[in-house]
Write an enzyme that holds these catalytic residues in place. Structure first.
Site, PDB file in Angstrom:
ATOM      1  N   CYS A 192      29.875 -68.187 102.371  1.00 15.54           N
ATOM      2  CA  CYS A 192      31.103 -67.455 102.681  1.00 15.54           C
ATOM      3  C   CYS A 192      30.792 -66.296 103.646  1.00 15.54           C
ATOM      4  CB  CYS A 192      31.786 -66.990 101.404  1.00 15.54           C
ATOM      5  SG  CYS A 192      33.551 -66.595 101.637  1.00 15.54           S
ATOM      6  N   HIS A 247      32.597 -72.077  98.611  1.00 14.59           N
ATOM      7  CA  HIS A 247      31.732 -71.627  97.516  1.00 14.59           C
ATOM      8  C   HIS A 247      31.190 -72.807  96.727  1.00 14.59           C
ATOM      9  CE1 HIS A 247      32.227 -67.281  97.883  1.00 14.59           C
ATOM     10  NE2 HIS A 247      33.463 -67.547  98.273  1.00 14.59           N
ATOM     11  N   GLU A 281      28.425 -72.760  95.294  1.00 11.77           N
ATOM     12  CA  GLU A 281      27.636 -72.188  94.198  1.00 11.77           C
ATOM     13  C   GLU A 281      28.489 -71.757  93.009  1.00 11.77           C
ATOM     14  OE1 GLU A 281      29.472 -68.443  95.512  1.00 11.77           O
ATOM     15  OE2 GLU A 281      29.137 -70.441  96.312  1.00 11.77           O
TER      16      GLU A 281
END
Length: 247
Positions: A93, A186, A188
């Site tokens: 990001c 995202h 993660e």
């Protein structure tokens, strides 16, 4: 056998946007993770150079907010030097945006036109480019809704192609050689952290008019699949790193 005694510096901007589901596979690959705040505890030049891996995480700031947050300039400069040396670097990001700027790209605001929202917040799948060589790890995300949370778009520098897109976001991922990967979305994200994100980004969410109940439902529906696919992406990317950084 996984490599051992490798230092991974996770550079964060707000504490709840951490490594999430990426933490466990990094540890399994032999990395010793150290969290550092990009402004409060910035990296020294030798740390940018010597860390086996640097992961630059997300946050509510923009790559162009240098006047308000002068330490962003040092962060971009550190990334520029690290990337020039071909050292393993992952940006997520805001981290991906800072990487793009360090490589000579730029950042643009998403435009609210043709039905495209000014903020891309929520769950949606990626249009992943045809895989080739070191780009193969992104195959793990084909057909998997991922979490988006941004209002700026990456315009990669000449010679660096977009690897994935969504409507209104032409560049959701890019790679600089085998050593550097930038992800606008995202991958993660760990679903158990959702309420921290909702509280931490409350003002932004209210301004964007996001339906929190719908976001919670979508997270419950898609969160586990993203955790699995995101870990597969990370494992594939780590396995493709050159030299001694290969896991």
């Amino acid at each position: 056998m996984p490599a051992t005694n490798m230092k991974c510096i996770a550079l964060y901007h707000v504490c709840f946007e951490d490594l999430g589901s990426f933490a466990a596979p990094l540890e399994r690959a032999g990395y010793q993770v150290e969290y550092r705040h990009a402004g409060a505890t910035p990296l020294a030049p030798d740390e940018w150079r010597d860390a086996a891996l640097v992961v630059v995480l997300g946050g509510p700031l923009g790559a162009g907010d240098v006047a308000a947050y002068p330490w962003l300039a040092a962060e971009i400069d550190g990334l520029r030097q690290r990337l020039a040396l071909g050292l393993p670097t992952l940006g997520i990001c805001l981290g991906a945006q800072l990487m793009a700027v360090a490589l000579g790209g730029r950042i643009e605001r998403r435009g609210a036109a043709d039905g495209i929202a000014a903020m891309e917040i929520g769950w949606a799948p990626l249009d992943v480019a045809k895989a080739a060589g070191p780009l193969d790890p992104l195959d793990a995300l084909r057909g998997i809704p991922v979490l988006h949370w941004h209002g700026d778009n990456i315009v990669p520098p000449a010679g660096i192609a977009s690897l994935a897109a969504t409507p209104g976001t032409p560049c959701q991922a890019f790679s600089a050689g085998r050593h550097a990967l930038g992800l606008q979305f995202h991958a993660e994200f760990a679903q158990h952290a959702l309420e921290e994100w909702l509280a931490g980004h409350a003002v932004e969410l209210a301004r964007a008019g996001v339906d929190l109940a719908a976001l919670r439902r979508d997270t419950a529906r898609h969160g586990r699949a993203l955790e699995q696919a995101g870990q597969a992406l990370l494992h594939g990317w780590l396995a493709g790193l050159p030299g001694e950084s290969r896991a």
